[in-house]
Design a protein around this motif. Structure first.
Motif, PDB file in Angstrom:
ATOM      1  N   LEU A 138      -0.495  -9.359 -12.516  1.00  0.00           N
ATOM      2  CA  LEU A 138      -0.982  -9.277 -11.148  1.00  0.00           C
ATOM      3  C   LEU A 138      -2.460  -8.912 -11.168  1.00  0.00           C
ATOM      4  N   ARG A 139      -3.264  -9.746 -10.554  1.00  0.00           N
ATOM      5  CA  ARG A 139      -4.679  -9.453 -10.532  1.00  0.00           C
ATOM      6  C   ARG A 139      -5.039  -8.769  -9.208  1.00  0.00           C
ATOM      7  N   LEU A 140      -5.740  -7.657  -9.290  1.00  0.00           N
ATOM      8  CA  LEU A 140      -6.148  -6.975  -8.064  1.00  0.00           C
ATOM      9  C   LEU A 140      -7.017  -7.908  -7.218  1.00  0.00           C
ATOM     10  N   SER A 141      -7.787  -8.751  -7.911  1.00  0.00           N
ATOM     11  CA  SER A 141      -8.634  -9.723  -7.211  1.00  0.00           C
ATOM     12  C   SER A 141      -7.809 -10.594  -6.259  1.00  0.00           C
ATOM     13  N   VAL A 145      -4.906  -9.638  -4.899  1.00  0.00           N
ATOM     14  CA  VAL A 145      -4.323  -8.770  -3.881  1.00  0.00           C
ATOM     15  C   VAL A 145      -5.343  -8.432  -2.783  1.00  0.00           C
ATOM     16  N   LEU A 146      -6.570  -8.155  -3.173  1.00  0.00           N
ATOM     17  CA  LEU A 146      -7.574  -7.737  -2.180  1.00  0.00           C
ATOM     18  C   LEU A 146      -8.448  -8.887  -1.684  1.00  0.00           C
ATOM     19  N   ARG A 147      -8.160 -10.068  -2.167  1.00  0.00           N
ATOM     20  CA  ARG A 147      -8.916 -11.239  -1.741  1.00  0.00           C
ATOM     21  C   ARG A 147      -8.748 -11.431  -0.240  1.00  0.00           C
ATOM     22  N   CYS A 148      -9.871 -11.577   0.432  1.00  0.00           N
ATOM     23  CA  CYS A 148      -9.821 -11.821   1.871  1.00  0.00           C
ATOM     24  C   CYS A 148      -9.216 -13.198   2.119  1.00  0.00           C
ATOM     25  N   PRO A 149      -8.209 -13.286   2.991  1.00  0.00           N
ATOM     26  CA  PRO A 149      -7.571 -14.593   3.212  1.00  0.00           C
ATOM     27  C   PRO A 149      -8.557 -15.612   3.783  1.00  0.00           C
ATOM     28  N   GLN A 150      -8.315 -16.880   3.441  1.00  0.00           N
ATOM     29  CA  GLN A 150      -9.189 -17.930   3.978  1.00  0.00           C
ATOM     30  C   GLN A 150      -8.610 -18.440   5.286  1.00  0.00           C
ATOM     31  N   ALA A 151      -8.699 -17.602   6.270  1.00  0.00           N
ATOM     32  CA  ALA A 151      -8.169 -17.880   7.607  1.00  0.00           C
ATOM     33  C   ALA A 151      -8.849 -16.866   8.518  1.00  0.00           C
ATOM     34  N   PRO A 152      -8.791 -17.076   9.808  1.00  0.00           N
ATOM     35  CA  PRO A 152      -9.407 -16.076  10.689  1.00  0.00           C
ATOM     36  C   PRO A 152      -8.881 -14.678  10.366  1.00  0.00           C
ATOM     37  N   VAL A 153      -9.794 -13.736  10.236  1.00  0.00           N
ATOM     38  CA  VAL A 153      -9.447 -12.387   9.789  1.00  0.00           C
ATOM     39  C   VAL A 153      -9.558 -11.422  10.962  1.00  0.00           C
ATOM     40  N   ASP A 154      -8.593 -10.478  11.055  1.00  0.00           N
ATOM     41  CA  ASP A 154      -8.774  -9.353  11.978  1.00  0.00           C
ATOM     42  C   ASP A 154      -8.804  -8.075  11.160  1.00  0.00           C
ATOM     43  N   ILE A 155     -10.009  -7.634  10.928  1.00  0.00           N
ATOM     44  CA  ILE A 155     -10.219  -6.503  10.039  1.00  0.00           C
ATOM     45  C   ILE A 155      -9.543  -5.233  10.572  1.00  0.00           C
ATOM     46  N   ASN A 156      -9.394  -5.158  11.889  1.00  0.00           N
ATOM     47  CA  ASN A 156      -8.771  -3.969  12.476  1.00  0.00           C
ATOM     48  C   ASN A 156      -7.312  -3.810  12.073  1.00  0.00           C
ATOM     49  N   ALA A 157      -6.719  -4.905  11.633  1.00  0.00           N
ATOM     50  CA  ALA A 157      -5.298  -4.853  11.278  1.00  0.00           C
ATOM     51  C   ALA A 157      -5.091  -4.415   9.833  1.00  0.00           C
ATOM     52  N   ILE A 158      -6.160  -4.212   9.120  1.00  0.00           N
ATOM     53  CA  ILE A 158      -6.028  -3.880   7.694  1.00  0.00           C
ATOM     54  C   ILE A 158      -6.187  -2.378   7.478  1.00  0.00           C
ATOM     55  N   ASP A 159      -5.241  -1.797   6.752  1.00  0.00           N
ATOM     56  CA  ASP A 159      -5.162  -0.352   6.570  1.00  0.00           C
ATOM     57  C   ASP A 159      -6.289   0.147   5.653  1.00  0.00           C
ATOM     58  N   THR A 160      -7.156   0.994   6.189  1.00  0.00           N
ATOM     59  CA  THR A 160      -8.287   1.509   5.413  1.00  0.00           C
ATOM     60  C   THR A 160      -7.869   2.586   4.410  1.00  0.00           C
ATOM     61  N   GLY A 161      -6.664   3.128   4.596  1.00  0.00           N
ATOM     62  CA  GLY A 161      -6.217   4.221   3.726  1.00  0.00           C
ATOM     63  C   GLY A 161      -5.252   3.758   2.639  1.00  0.00           C
ATOM     64  N   ALA A 162      -5.038   2.456   2.564  1.00  0.00           N
ATOM     65  CA  ALA A 162      -4.081   1.932   1.576  1.00  0.00           C
ATOM     66  C   ALA A 162      -4.661   2.040   0.168  1.00  0.00           C
ATOM     67  N   THR A 163      -3.774   1.946  -0.821  1.00  0.00           N
ATOM     68  CA  THR A 163      -4.218   1.997  -2.221  1.00  0.00           C
ATOM     69  C   THR A 163      -3.449   0.954  -3.038  1.00  0.00           C
ATOM     70  N   PRO A 164      -3.478  -0.304  -2.616  1.00  0.00           N
ATOM     71  CA  PRO A 164      -2.637  -1.313  -3.267  1.00  0.00           C
ATOM     72  C   PRO A 164      -2.918  -1.437  -4.765  1.00  0.00           C
ATOM     73  N   GLU A 165      -1.850  -1.431  -5.524  1.00  0.00           N
ATOM     74  CA  GLU A 165      -1.880  -1.646  -6.983  1.00  0.00           C
ATOM     75  C   GLU A 165      -2.623  -0.562  -7.741  1.00  0.00           C
ATOM     76  N   ALA A 166      -2.897   0.573  -7.095  1.00  0.00           N
ATOM     77  CA  ALA A 166      -3.528   1.674  -7.833  1.00  0.00           C
ATOM     78  C   ALA A 166      -2.617   2.068  -8.993  1.00  0.00           C
TER      79      ALA A 166
END
Lengths: 283, 283
Positions: B6-9, B11-32
């Motif tokens: 699993l590449r962190l790149s 997981v954290l890659r911004c999707p290639q579609a309209p993005v709503d940054i407000n919906a993304i959890d700022t406190g998450a720690t995916p794949e830490a």
């Protein structure tokens, strides 16, 4: 080493008298905290203090165009460890506050200007910790040894350099000049290591051997540099550099002592702190 | 985290579609790799591998003017941690190979040119690992939110930026763009910390609160940046940045994965190794 009584800067300070670099032991480790292992253990506390001092320097540069700057000049023959010092000493602090410049053989454009032109362009901004890997001293070293200019031209340069450095000091630079001093035998071993390891081929250049063959000419040229361009405000330090661990520790330590002597305080707020706290509480 | 599956790149890659940054959890720690302590323990092996890859990149740049270069673009609101990433991630490798540039409000001279003029001047040389603290994206962020230029001007810039980045990629740049994503609450706490500590006053600017008051305008502007300027060859990553330890680890990890993918080998000798060994033995 007694912590504050003896300054390494005093011990390794190049004397203000005619110097014979050949008489100085390249394998010495004056005032080291101990052997290699013990000395390497000192890097962590040194890094901590250097980092804070560098951040203070940087902070002061943010708000004040006349803030002080530090310029460390590294000179030495091939394999003396200029790159190693950049990595192991300047790598201890925030890269944001480091201004590193490596001087190569001058380009055609640079040769069209006086020899300090490219040096002036590479000077660190206020608040920055600058490090020069080679410098304007090449213009009285290789330029002299390889007769790139006439004798009367390089001979005039010592005074020009002294005036230039005085001007820098007057403009808020703290200058530290380190001559990394190795033996011919150490150079031979390090060049062999480069030829024995494909990961080090890129550090080797066949011209290194041509330079090596002029060792005593270079020592003569360095003796003049150290004797003629060594005022207290822009001092030379002679760093015994056969031991990498000592070389790195010594340069770090001299940098630390110099930055301590600058009495760098945090810059005061240029806004009303209580008023901003109030604004923030409502923001 | 499974080491190579699993590449962190990804997981954290911004999707290639309209993005709503407000919906993304700022406190998450995916794949830490674990909690804060466990994750910080990963910095030493990461530093070791990054250092070697950076040295390979640098070595290749020494002999080849067409060598690859890496450019990391850091964007985020005040206190998001752009400076912290420079210190804690780029501080892991040799400062000699780092080209750091911090973009401030444009000077009068810069404003006389097109918005990419100053960016082109700040690009890393071949072999260098470049890091931009802010970038050309400010010209569609603050320039838009504060109406520094007309709407039709900033709207044209998305395409200009896309073409510019494609040109860089064609010229051997690997581009990594990181949006450091924090919550308004985290920003408030970090601003408070700056006002509570005289050693941090210098990081505070009263205008930070004006910017803060336009939070949702900035989120809209970032949504457009992430949606309109996000090709696979110059990807955006959205880094949850409320936890500094996670933010630093994540940027370091993405940089590592990117540099691994470049398959950087040591450059071959451009001289005859055996012949040089022979010469050296007699030197």
């Amino acid at each position: 080493m007694a912590k504050d009584s003896l300054r390494l800067s005093d011990v390794l300070r190049c004397p203000q008298a005619p110097v014979d670099i050949n008489a100085i032991d390249t394998g010495a480790t004056p005032e080291a905290p101990g052997d290699k292992d013990k000395t390497l253990k000192q890097f962590e506390p040194m890094a901590e203090e250097l980092s804070e001092l560098q951040e203070r320097l940087f902070a002061r540069g943010r708000s004040n165009p006349e803030a002080r700057r530090v310029l460390v000049v590294l000179q030495g023959l091939d394999t003396a460890g200029k790159g190693g010092v950049v990595r192991h000493v300047f790598g201890l602090v925030d890269p944001q506050g480091i201004h590193h410049h490596s001087f190569k053989a001058p380009t055609d454009e640079e040769l069209e200007h006086d020899f300090l032109w490219r040096v002036r362009k590479a000077l660190p901004e206020p608040g920055m910790l600058g490090v020069f890997d080679r410098s304007h001293y090449e213009d009285v070293l290789v330029a002299r040894v390889d007769s790139l200019v006439e004798e009367k031209v390089w001979k005039e340069r010592y005074n020009i350099i002294n005036e230039f450095e005085l001007e820098l000091v007057a403009n808020g630079y703290n200058i530290i000049k380190c001559f990394l001093h190795i033996s011919p035998q150490t150079q031979k071993e390090r060049l062999e290591a480069r030829l024995d390891n494909p990961a080090k081929y890129w550090k080797y250049n066949p011209s290194d051997l041509d330079t090596r063959s002029k060792w005593s000419d270079y020592m003569d040229a360095y003796n003049d540099v150290l004797s003629l361009c060594n005022p207290d405000v822009a001092p030379w330090y002679i760093i015994p550099a056969d031991h990498k661990w000592y070389r790195n520790w010594a340069v770090g330590r001299i940098l630390l002592e110099t930055m301590r002597s600058m009495k760098l305080t945090w810059p005061p707020a240029d806004f009303d702190v209580e008023e901003e706290k109030q604004r923030l509480s409502q923001a």
